[in-house]
Design an enzyme around this catalytic site. Structure first.
Site, PDB file in Angstrom:
ATOM      1  N   TYR A 120       0.936  -1.171  -0.227  1.00 51.06           N
ATOM      2  CA  TYR A 120      -0.126  -0.005  -0.052  1.00 51.06           C
ATOM      3  C   TYR A 120       0.791   1.338   0.302  1.00 51.06           C
ATOM      4  O   TYR A 120       0.480   2.273   0.073  1.00 51.06           O
ATOM      5  CB  TYR A 120      -0.771  -0.005   1.095  1.00 51.06           C
TER       6      TYR A 120
ATOM      7  N   LYS B 252       3.482 -14.470   5.194  1.00 55.71           N
ATOM      8  CA  LYS B 252       3.832 -15.485   4.159  1.00 55.71           C
ATOM      9  C   LYS B 252       5.205 -15.322   3.995  1.00 55.71           C
ATOM     10  O   LYS B 252       5.631 -15.684   2.764  1.00 55.71           O
ATOM     11  CB  LYS B 252       2.955 -14.934   3.217  1.00 55.71           C
TER      12      LYS B 252
ATOM     13  N   ASP C  42      -2.748 -17.613   5.055  1.00 53.31           N
ATOM     14  CA  ASP C  42      -3.912 -18.453   4.389  1.00 53.31           C
ATOM     15  C   ASP C  42      -4.346 -19.612   5.250  1.00 53.31           C
ATOM     16  O   ASP C  42      -5.490 -19.638   5.513  1.00 53.31           O
ATOM     17  CB  ASP C  42      -3.418 -19.129   2.880  1.00 53.31           C
TER      18      ASP C  42
ATOM     19  N   ASP D 114      -5.580  -5.743   6.060  1.00 53.53           N
ATOM     20  CA  ASP D 114      -6.660  -5.243   5.595  1.00 53.53           C
ATOM     21  C   ASP D 114      -7.729  -6.407   5.475  1.00 53.53           C
ATOM     22  O   ASP D 114      -8.924  -6.295   5.766  1.00 53.53           O
ATOM     23  CB  ASP D 114      -6.361  -4.533   4.271  1.00 53.53           C
TER      24      ASP D 114
END
Ligand code: NAI
Length: 331
Positions: free
Chosen positions: A123, A170, A203, A227
């Protein structure tokens, strides 16, 4: 009396902002609002989606309540939300996700808090085209920004008697960027031996949140994952109309609902004012007015528990105005 900038926002923003003002007035909350505009309303009224007067007002008051702002997808002016966070270095996005009485949801006992890093990651807005058929966005992760959001999460956990902080990542794929986020979180965790620290791949976290959300306490995430899991969290407790958020920096804070402008119901007196009202209650906590914040939350919870005067998103048929009046009636 605390002077606070109020940005009513676009779409349903003016309706739910009016609801908050009415409840604050009825609760005699010691807040003097200074209204300022941004987003589409800023463009329409001042010819600028982020007018200088709005920035000056926030700079002077240091505290703002913001309704949702229209962001054009894939084109148009840059997200004002992202610009505001960067302009005031509001690095900490705090989103409590809590089950509320009387709200239809598959889960009954969720009480988790999401700490989302708010200034960098994908972002940061560093994007460019590579020729006609490719585009690149750069994911920026720094040790400094990662450490300060981790510090905010652990300090909150220590202060609020929370037992566990879980870092979301991740790093199995993004070994350098998410790896650095984790390394910074581990360093901060070592300073808080009384709080359990663990790590989860994003995930897997999404699946776990849907299966057994009650197992989590404080979640610590970089910007993008934070987010996404915030909206997932909103869904767990009954929807976007119920979840508040704070953007906090060293020198100030902007409080806002997690949801957007809801163009499909704007102007129909049908928006749920709860999320912005809960955000405004967080603002009162921040200003040291916890007793008034608690009275407002209790009034809202009483209305939700009864389930009579609630908006259509909660399965009711009340208007925004009627729900607001019911909340005022409970104060
Ligand atoms: P949205 O949150 O506006 O709407 C998603 C769905 O939730 C819609 O069906 C809407 O009616 C419903 N909803 C949202 N808030 C509600 C409320 N208080 N009461 C009842 N129902 C509610 O998300 P969408 O449609 O993706 O975005 C619309 C616009 O809002 C876009 O321009 C987007 O960029 C902007 N947006 C702004 C945000 C902000 O300013 N913080 C956050 C998210 C989106």
């Amino acid at each position: 009396m605390h002077k606070v900038t109020l940005i009513p926002g676009d779409g349903i923003g003016p309706e739910i902002s009016a609801a908050v003002r009415a409840v604050f007035a009825a609760a005699a909350a010691p807040v003097a609002w200074e209204v300022a505009y941004a987003g589409q309303a800023g463009l329409d009224r001042c010819g600028d989606p982020l007018p200088a007067a709005t920035l000056d007002s926030i700079r002077a008051n240091k505290v703002a309540l913001k309704g949702p702002l229209t962001t054009q997808v894939g084109a148009g002016y840059r997200s004002i939300n992202v610009t505001l966070r960067q302009a005031f270095d509001l690095y900490c996005n705090l989103r409590p996700v809590k089950s509320l009485p009387g709200v239809r949801s598959r889960y009954g006992n969720i009480d988790l808090v999401i700490f989302r890093e708010n200034t960098e990651d994908l972002y940061a807005g560093v994007e460019h085209r590579v020729g006609r058929d490719a585009a690149e966005a750069i994911k920026i992760i720094t040790r400094e920004a990662s450490a300060r959001i981790a510090q905010a999460a652990f300090a909150y956990a220590a202060q609020h008697g929370r037992k566990r902080v879980t870092a979301v990542h991740k790093a199995n794929i993004m070994k350098l960027s998410d790896g650095l986020f984790l390394a910074a979180a581990r360093e901060v965790a070592a300073l808080y031996p009384a709080i359990r620290f663990d790590e989860v791949i994003v995930d897997n976290l999404c699946m776990q949140l849907v299966l057994r959300p009650e197992q989590y306490d404080v979640l610590l995430a970089p910007n993008l994952y934070g987010d996404i899991i915030s909206d997932l969290g909103a869904g767990l407790v009954g929807g976007l109309g119920l979840v508040p958020a704070a953007n906090i920096g060293e020198g100030g804070a902007i409080f806002e609902a997690v949801h957007g402008t809801a163009p499909d119901i704007a102007g129909q007196d049908a928006a749920n004012p709860a999320a912005l009202l809960l955000s405004a209650a967080m603002l009162l906590d921040y200003l040291g007015e916890a007793a008034t914040a608690q009275r407002i939350r209790a009034a809202l919870e009483a209305v939700l528990a009864e389930g009579r005067a609630v908006t259509p998103d909660l399965g009711g048929s009340a208007t925004t105005t009627a729900m607001t009046q019911a909340i005022i009636g409970k104060l």
